[in-house]
Scaffold this motif. Structure first.
Motif, mmCIF file in Angstrom:
data_model
loop_
_atom_site.group_PDB
_atom_site.id
_atom_site.type_symbol
_atom_site.label_atom_id
_atom_site.label_comp_id
_atom_site.label_asym_id
_atom_site.label_seq_id
_atom_site.Cartn_x
_atom_site.Cartn_y
_atom_site.Cartn_z
ATOM 1 N N ASN A 25 0.834 -1.200 0.000
ATOM 2 C CA ASN A 25 0.000 0.000 0.000
ATOM 3 C C ASN A 25 0.871 1.254 0.000
ATOM 4 O OD1 ASN A 25 -2.448 1.518 0.210
ATOM 5 N ND2 ASN A 25 -1.999 1.819 2.363
ATOM 6 N N LEU A 26 1.948 1.234 0.776
ATOM 7 C CA LEU A 26 2.831 2.392 0.838
ATOM 8 C C LEU A 26 3.545 2.621 -0.490
ATOM 9 C CD1 LEU A 26 4.142 4.558 2.679
ATOM 10 C CD2 LEU A 26 5.914 2.878 3.172
ATOM 11 N N HIS A 30 -1.275 3.786 -1.903
ATOM 12 C CA HIS A 30 -1.462 4.989 -1.078
ATOM 13 C C HIS A 30 -2.910 5.190 -0.641
ATOM 14 C CE1 HIS A 30 2.630 6.230 -1.873
ATOM 15 N NE2 HIS A 30 2.410 6.060 -3.172
ATOM 16 N N GLN A 32 -5.576 5.416 2.166
ATOM 17 C CA GLN A 32 -5.653 5.657 3.597
ATOM 18 C C GLN A 32 -6.508 4.602 4.291
ATOM 19 O OE1 GLN A 32 -3.945 7.803 5.365
ATOM 20 N NE2 GLN A 32 -4.911 7.215 7.284
ATOM 21 N N ALA A 35 -4.432 1.467 5.064
ATOM 22 C CA ALA A 35 -3.519 1.705 6.178
ATOM 23 C C ALA A 35 -4.267 1.769 7.505
ATOM 24 C CB ALA A 35 -2.745 3.002 5.948
#
Length: 91
Positions: A25-26, A30, A32, A35
Motif C-alpha cells: 500500500n505504501l 497509497h 488511507q 492503512a
C-alpha cells in the motif's frame, strides 16, 4: 513433544502478511483506508507474537529477541521453537 502455542502459530504469519500489505500500500496504492484497517491489525499481531513467544516455556533469549524483529521475527521465532522441540518428560 510440545508444539508452540496456537496463538503464536496463527499470529506470526499474520504479522508478516499484514506487513506485506502495508508495504504494498505504501509503495503503490497509497490508500488511507487500507492503512487505517491493516495498520492496527499488524500492530496487534506484532505484540501478540512477542508476548506469546516470551511465554513459551522453551523460548530462550535469542528466540525472544528474534520475535521482536518487525515482520519476519515472529516467523523466525516460530521456526526456532519448532526446531528446538524437546521430548516431554513426565516427572
Amino acid at each position: 513433544m510440545r508444539r508452540p502455542d496456537r496463538l503464536l502459530r496463527v499470529c506470526a504469519p499474520l504479522e508478516l502478511a499484514t506487513l506485506a500489505v502495508l508495504l504494498t500500500n505504501l509503495g503503490a496504492l497509497h490508500l488511507q483506508a487500507v492503512a487505517a484497517a491493516v495498520g492496527p491489525l499488524h500492530g496487534c499481531a506484532y505484540l501478540i507474537v512477542v508476548l506469546t513467544t516470551a511465554r513459551e516455556p522453551n523460548a530462550d533469549r535469542t528466540t525472544i529477541a528474534l520475535s521482536a524483529v518487525p515482520g519476519v521475527g515472529g516467523v523466525l521465532a516460530l521456526r526456532r521453537l519448532t526446531a528446538n522441540r524437546t521430548p516431554f518428560r513426565n516427572g
